[in-house]
Write a protein that holds these residues in place. Structure first.
Motif, mmCIF file in Angstrom:
data_model
loop_
_atom_site.group_PDB
_atom_site.id
_atom_site.type_symbol
_atom_site.label_atom_id
_atom_site.label_comp_id
_atom_site.label_asym_id
_atom_site.label_seq_id
_atom_site.Cartn_x
_atom_site.Cartn_y
_atom_site.Cartn_z
ATOM 1 N N PRO A 85 0.947 -1.379 -0.064
ATOM 2 C CA PRO A 85 0.076 -0.049 0.149
ATOM 3 C C PRO A 85 0.667 1.371 0.036
ATOM 4 C CG PRO A 85 -0.339 -1.157 1.955
ATOM 5 C CD PRO A 85 0.536 -1.978 1.328
ATOM 6 N N GLN A 86 2.090 1.241 0.560
ATOM 7 C CA GLN A 86 2.907 2.344 0.700
ATOM 8 C C GLN A 86 3.392 2.805 -0.670
ATOM 9 O OE1 GLN A 86 6.089 2.546 3.741
ATOM 10 N NE2 GLN A 86 5.618 0.574 4.185
ATOM 11 N N TYR A 87 3.920 1.635 -1.740
ATOM 12 C CA TYR A 87 4.235 1.784 -3.067
ATOM 13 C C TYR A 87 3.000 2.544 -3.845
ATOM 14 C CZ TYR A 87 5.716 1.012 -7.615
ATOM 15 O OH TYR A 87 6.435 1.028 -9.105
ATOM 16 N N VAL A 88 1.763 2.070 -3.711
ATOM 17 C CA VAL A 88 0.581 2.451 -4.301
ATOM 18 C C VAL A 88 0.434 4.019 -4.163
ATOM 19 C CG1 VAL A 88 -2.011 2.088 -4.956
ATOM 20 C CG2 VAL A 88 -0.488 0.096 -4.611
ATOM 21 N N THR A 89 0.205 4.127 -2.911
ATOM 22 C CA THR A 89 0.104 5.532 -2.581
ATOM 23 C C THR A 89 1.185 6.538 -2.757
ATOM 24 O OG1 THR A 89 0.885 5.216 -0.071
ATOM 25 C CG2 THR A 89 -1.435 5.119 -0.543
ATOM 26 N N TRP A 90 2.431 5.902 -2.824
ATOM 27 C CA TRP A 90 3.613 6.858 -3.040
ATOM 28 C C TRP A 90 3.702 7.182 -4.779
ATOM 29 C CZ3 TRP A 90 6.636 10.187 -0.797
ATOM 30 C CH2 TRP A 90 7.549 10.568 -1.626
ATOM 31 N N GLY A 134 0.794 6.775 -6.808
ATOM 32 C CA GLY A 134 -0.302 7.534 -6.968
ATOM 33 C C GLY A 134 -0.231 9.013 -6.531
ATOM 34 N N GLY A 135 0.233 9.322 -5.354
ATOM 35 C CA GLY A 135 0.455 10.713 -4.950
ATOM 36 C C GLY A 135 1.291 11.373 -5.900
#
Length: 197
Positions: free
Chosen positions: A110-115, A117-118
């Protein structure tokens, strides 16, 4: 934080696609912010890349520590090790040299996806959002690095290296071209880490 990176990267002259690729492949906030800070001050791409590499040198030690807890041969362990970032490594740490690989993967995904995506949001919306300096977001850079530093001050040796690195960054940063102070401070931290082992 990732949105701020996307906006700041473009403000520093990094093309949007390059900023997104950096988040996709480097996936290391401290190194990416350092590179952007150097480029924003007029430093060279070589200085930015070298600073990012020095800042990410800590992953070598983290990889050695977590390696025995990963599965398979060298290639598979190297691939599984791509999930290691500061937070996922810390969450997966069970003490006494043991790591839970499922926690590593579950916290890093989830950190990768949010980083990523952000970063995309920052790049795409950067033109309509106020510049980070106008929102006080430029304070994220020093605050982010200060938070990383405070997290490492667990021993007197770590404190000495931190103070030495900060002093070198300040002195060299005032006398040398942009980015050289960060490179010098990173070298001090790397030397301190090697001597502590």
């Amino acid at each position: 934080m990732a949105i701020s990176f996307g906006i700041s990267a473009q403000a520093a002259g990094i093309p949007g696609l390059a900023a997104i690729a950096m988040s996709a492949f480097v996936y290391a906030g401290s190194a990416q912010f350092a590179a952007v800070a150097i480029l924003a001050q007029g430093g060279s791409v070589a200085a930015a890349v070298l600073a990012a590499a020095l800042m990410n040198a800590r992953y070598l030690a983290m990889g050695v520590a977590i390696g025995p807890s990963l599965k398979g041969g060298r290639t598979r362990r190297a691939l599984e090790g791509q999930a290691v970032v500061d937070a996922s490594w810390a969450l997966a740490n069970r003490g006494e040299g043991r790591f839970d690989r499922h926690t590593l993967f579950g916290s890093s995904a989830p950190q990768y996806v949010t980083w990523l995506g952000g970063t995309v949001v920052g790049v795409l919306a950067g033109g309509i959002l106020p510049h980070p300096e106008n929102l006080g977001i430029d304070a994220i850079f020093p605050a982010f690095f200060l938070a990383l530093l405070l997290g490492e001050l667990k021993t007197a040796e770590a404190g000495a290296v931190a103070i030495g690195g900060a002093a070198v960054a300040l002195v060299v940063g005032l006398m040398a071209p942009a980015g050289i102070g960060i490179l010098a401070a990173s070298a001090v931290a790397l030397i301190g880490a090697v001597r502590a082992r």
